[in-house]
Write a protein that holds these residues in place. Sequence first.
Motif, PDB file in Angstrom:
ATOM      1  N   LEU A 193       0.839  -1.201   0.000  1.00  0.00           N
ATOM      2  CA  LEU A 193       0.000   0.000   0.000  1.00  0.00           C
ATOM      3  C   LEU A 193       0.873   1.250   0.000  1.00  0.00           C
ATOM      4  O   LEU A 193       0.384   2.346   0.242  1.00  0.00           O
ATOM      5  N   ASN A 194       2.159   1.083  -0.202  1.00  0.00           N
ATOM      6  CA  ASN A 194       3.136   2.169  -0.141  1.00  0.00           C
ATOM      7  C   ASN A 194       3.194   2.754   1.274  1.00  0.00           C
ATOM      8  O   ASN A 194       3.578   3.899   1.467  1.00  0.00           O
ATOM      9  N   ALA A 195       2.766   1.967   2.261  1.00  0.00           N
ATOM     10  CA  ALA A 195       2.653   2.502   3.615  1.00  0.00           C
ATOM     11  C   ALA A 195       4.019   2.762   4.239  1.00  0.00           C
ATOM     12  O   ALA A 195       4.204   3.766   4.936  1.00  0.00           O
ATOM     13  N   THR A 196       5.009   1.895   3.977  1.00  0.00           N
ATOM     14  CA  THR A 196       6.326   2.119   4.576  1.00  0.00           C
ATOM     15  C   THR A 196       6.953   3.383   3.993  1.00  0.00           C
ATOM     16  O   THR A 196       7.536   4.181   4.716  1.00  0.00           O
ATOM     17  N   ASN A 197       6.800   3.568   2.687  1.00  0.00           N
ATOM     18  CA  ASN A 197       7.348   4.772   2.059  1.00  0.00           C
ATOM     19  C   ASN A 197       6.674   6.026   2.579  1.00  0.00           C
ATOM     20  O   ASN A 197       7.336   7.022   2.865  1.00  0.00           O
ATOM     21  N   THR A 198       5.362   5.969   2.675  1.00  0.00           N
ATOM     22  CA  THR A 198       4.628   7.138   3.153  1.00  0.00           C
ATOM     23  C   THR A 198       5.090   7.490   4.548  1.00  0.00           C
ATOM     24  O   THR A 198       5.395   8.649   4.850  1.00  0.00           O
ATOM     25  N   LEU A 199       5.179   6.477   5.397  1.00  0.00           N
ATOM     26  CA  LEU A 199       5.599   6.702   6.774  1.00  0.00           C
ATOM     27  C   LEU A 199       6.995   7.320   6.824  1.00  0.00           C
ATOM     28  O   LEU A 199       7.236   8.322   7.493  1.00  0.00           O
ATOM     29  N   LEU A 200       7.903   6.704   6.080  1.00  0.00           N
ATOM     30  CA  LEU A 200       9.292   7.159   6.068  1.00  0.00           C
ATOM     31  C   LEU A 200       9.388   8.595   5.578  1.00  0.00           C
ATOM     32  O   LEU A 200      10.065   9.444   6.183  1.00  0.00           O
ATOM     33  N   ASN A 201       8.663   8.871   4.509  1.00  0.00           N
ATOM     34  CA  ASN A 201       8.697  10.195   3.910  1.00  0.00           C
ATOM     35  C   ASN A 201       8.143  11.258   4.872  1.00  0.00           C
ATOM     36  O   ASN A 201       8.749  12.315   5.065  1.00  0.00           O
ATOM     37  N   GLN A 202       7.019  10.937   5.507  1.00  0.00           N
ATOM     38  CA  GLN A 202       6.424  11.907   6.443  1.00  0.00           C
ATOM     39  C   GLN A 202       7.349  12.116   7.637  1.00  0.00           C
ATOM     40  O   GLN A 202       7.525  13.240   8.108  1.00  0.00           O
ATOM     41  N   ASN A 234      15.165   5.594  -3.507  1.00  0.00           N
ATOM     42  CA  ASN A 234      14.351   6.552  -4.263  1.00  0.00           C
ATOM     43  C   ASN A 234      12.856   6.323  -4.035  1.00  0.00           C
ATOM     44  O   ASN A 234      12.041   6.608  -4.888  1.00  0.00           O
ATOM     45  N   TYR A 235      12.523   5.802  -2.893  1.00  0.00           N
ATOM     46  CA  TYR A 235      11.137   5.514  -2.512  1.00  0.00           C
ATOM     47  C   TYR A 235      10.485   4.492  -3.418  1.00  0.00           C
ATOM     48  O   TYR A 235       9.292   4.482  -3.627  1.00  0.00           O
ATOM     49  N   GLN A 236      11.307   3.627  -3.942  1.00  0.00           N
ATOM     50  CA  GLN A 236      10.806   2.540  -4.763  1.00  0.00           C
ATOM     51  C   GLN A 236      11.818   1.397  -4.681  1.00  0.00           C
ATOM     52  O   GLN A 236      11.484   0.280  -4.378  1.00  0.00           O
TER      53      GLN A 236
END
Length: 802
Positions: free
Chosen positions: A234-243, A442-444
Motif C-alpha cells: 500500500l506504499n505505507a512504509t514509504n509514506t511513513l518514512l517520507n512523512q 528513491n522511494y521505490q
Amino acid sequence: MNFDLCVKLFFFALALASPVYAKCPKERQLCSQSGEYKHCEEEDERYPAGTKKTNLIYCDSMFCEPEGFQHDYITRNHDQTPHQNKWKRAKIGERATLHDVCLLRNGMPVTRECKLKDYRAEWEATDQWDPVVCLRRFREQTISEDLNTLHDEVLEGRRRTNDTQGRREMTGLMRTIFRQRDRSLLPVDVHMTGQMFGALMQQDKDAAVIVDLVSVCKEIMSCDSQVLRLSAQLNATNTLLNQFENYMDALPQQLVPKEQCGKVVVKPMSDEAETATTGVETYNLSDIGIQALITGNISVFFANPECDFITGIAIFSASAENRRASPSGFWYRFLRFSEDLDKIKRESDLETAAFLPESLWKDVKGKGVTYLIFKIYAHDALFVETSLQRSRRPRSKVISISIPGLENNILPQPLPFLLRNENLRDPDANALTSGSGCGFWNYQTWSNEGVTTSNSSNLLKDLIIECHTDHLTQFAFLVGGSYRTNDLGEEVLITPINEKVLDIISIVGCSLSLLGILGIFLTAAIFKSWRSQASTKVLLHLCLAMCLQMVLFVFLNTDDVSEKLVTNGDTVRCVALGAALQYSILVLFSWMLIIAFLQFQRYVTVIGIERPPRYILKAAIVAWALPLVPTLLVALIDPDSYIPTKAQLSTDTGICYPSGYGLIFGVVLPVSMITVSNLVIFVYVFYSISHSLSQSIHKSEKKMVIKQIRLSIMLFFLLGLTWIFGIFAFMQAGVAFSYLFCITATMQGFVMFVYFVLLDSANRRLWVGLICPTKMKMDVQKRTAELQSMTTSSTNYTSRSH
Ligand SMILES: *[C@@H]1O[C@H](CO)[C@@H](O)[C@H](O)[C@H]1NC(C)=O
Ligand SMILES: *[C@@H]1O[C@H](CO)[C@@H](O)[C@H](O)[C@H]1NC(C)=O
Ligand SMILES: *[C@@H]1O[C@H](CO)[C@@H](O)[C@H](O)[C@H]1NC(C)=O
C-alpha cells in the motif's frame, strides 16, 4: 478624519492587499495540492490554455468525503445482513480505510483510493472489486482498534491537531498504543500511522512531538518483516518514512537555533523515567549546536554548525576515548568540518559516518543553509522493495543526510560518507562483487545514480566502504547478488474467531444427533421384535441416510476442506464430495416419499390387503437408487457447479455443493417435487382416514392410525421445516433463521431417537426390561395382581348381581 471614512479606507486597503482569489467565487478557487498556492480559475492569461490547471484542484474539493458502504464479515455461517460501514475522509492520492476497521486475513486493510479527476477529488470506482469481506473478530491481540479510533477522531476533527495541546495528546496516545508489549502490529497499523503523520504534516511543526514520532517509528522498525513487506504493497512504509523525514527536517530552527549557541542548557539529557516511557533518549546539546534523539534502531541528530563547527556524526560499535556512550548500545562522536576522512575511516569499530568538509560547508552556507540533520537507521526495515526479484540488498546501516534550504537537494561538491560492510561479519552466500556499492533509496528501490563508491579490488572484502554523493537522501551499502523474496500475498497473519454460538450449536447438535442415531441402531440390534417391524426398517434406512449426510456435512465436506481442494486444483475430489452431499440429501427426501407412499397404500387404497413380499427391500432399492439419477446428471453435465466461488471461499461459506442450475435442477427441483407430493398424499390420507374413522373401525386400529399420522407429521416438520429455514437463511432473511436451521438440521437424529425409542412405550418397556429386569418383573407381577384383583372384584360384582 471621521471614523466612517477610516473604516472604509481600512477595508479598501485590505482589498488591495488581499490576493486575487479573494474576489474569486468560492467554487472557482483553485489550489495547489499542498494547499499553499491559491489561484482563481478566471485568470486565464497566466496559464496558456490546456496547461493552466495542471496540478491544481478546486480548493473546496481537496478531499474525498466519507461515503457509506456495505460489506460482509467472514463468518462460518453466511448469516450476516451486510454491515453498514463508511470510507474515511481521504486526501487526493491517499488510500482510505474503513471507519469500522476492516481487515483481511493477511492483516491488510481494505482500502479505496481518493483520485484526482477533473480537478476534483473523487473516489476510485468500486465495481472492479471482489466483494469486500472482513474479519469481525480475530484471535490475535492487535493495536488496530485503538489506532483506528484515534485515526477517526483526527479525521473527523474530534481530536484537533491544529493546536499544540491536542497535537501532543494525539502523538502521546499514538506512542502509548504502539508501546503495548502484548499487542502485535499489522500492516493496517503502518498504513494508518503514515496517514496520521500526514495529518500532522499539514499543521505547524512542533518540536515537542518528535520524541513520540521517533518512538512510534522505532516500534514499527522492530516489528515483523512480513508485516512491513505487506504494508509496502500500500506504499505505507514509504509514506511513513517520507512523512517522518519531512517532519524532522522541518524542525531544526526550533531545536538548534543560533541564539542557543554557548548557552548553558538546564537539562541536557532525558532522565531514566522519561526514557522508560518513551523508549527514546533525548540529548539537548544546543550549546554546541546539537540535539539528538537516540534509540537502538533509529536515531536523529540535528546540528547547527555555526555554534561549534560540528558538521557530521560518526557511530561506533565499541567504546573509546572521546566517544559518547548511548545506553542503546552504541557510541558516537560529533565530527567537525576540519576532520580528515581517512583518519575517521581508520578508527576502530566504525559503523557509519558522514560529515561536510570545510569547503563543502562554506559552499552550502553561502547558499543560505544553516542546519544539518542526520538520521541513522540500524537496518533497512522501513526500506521495503515490492519486487520479488532483487539484484542487490543493503548490508550496512542506512544513513540519511538532510540539509534544509538546499535547492533540489543538489550538492555543489560531493559529500563523503562511510559505511561498515556487514557482509564481512556475516557473509552472504549469494553476494557478488559486481553490482555492489553504495546506493540511495528513491522511494521505490535502491539506486546508485549520482553516488560514487571508492575504487577497490574487492568491495566485499573491504571493512569500511567510502562513498561520495552529489545529492541528499538516505544511503546504504548494497551487496550485489540475486535475492528472491517469497510472495506474501496470501500469507495469513490473523486468524478469525468463528461465530462461536453457531459453531457450538452445530457441534453439540450433530453429536447429539449421531448419538441418537446410534441409539436407534442399538435398539434395533438388541431387540429383534422391534427390528422385524416394517416401520423400523424404514426408520433405519432414514437414519442411515441422515448419518451419511451429517458425517459429510460436519467432517468431510467443510469449508476448510473445500478451500484446500480448490486451491490445490483437486476438482475431482471436490465434485465427488459435493455429489455425495447432494446424494445424501436426496436419499433422505426419497425416504420421506416412500414413507408417504406406504401410508397411502396402507390406509387409502389397500386397507387390509397383504403387501407384496419383500416390499421394504424393493422400496429401499428405489429410495437409494433414484437419487443417483439427478446426482449423476449434474456431476456429468455440469461438474463445475460443484466448485465454490472465490467469494464464497473468502467468506468461509464455500463448500463443494452444486450451485446455479446444478442446485436448481439437481436439488431444489427434486426436493420441491417430493415435498409437494408428500403434502398432497398427507392431505389425501388424512381426509380419507378421518372419513373412514367416523365409519367406526376397530378401536386399536384407530389408535394405530393416529400414531402413524402423528409420525408422518413429525417427519414432515422435522425434515421439511429444516429446509424451509435453510432456504430463508440462504436468502439472508435474518440471523434467526440461521439459528433455526442450525438447530433443526443438526438435531434431527436426536429428535428421532426421542420420538421412536424414548417416547415409544413398547420400546421403553424393552429397554427397562433389559436394564433392570427385576423391576420389570415386579411391574409385571404388580400388573397381573391388579388384573387379577380387578377380575375377581368384577366376578364378585357380577356374581353378586346375579
Ligand atoms: C483548529 O481548527 C478548528 C476547525 O477545524 C478551528 O475552529 C480552530 O479555531 C483551529 N484552532 C487553531 C488554534 O487554529
Ligand atoms: C531493532 O529491530 C530489530 C528487528 O527489527 C529488533 O529485533 C530489535 O529488538 C530492535 N532493537 C531495539 C533496541 O528496539
Ligand atoms: C509512495 O510514497 C512515496 C512517498 O510518499 C512517494 O514518493 C511515491 O511516489 C509513492 N509511490 C507510489 C507508487 O504511490
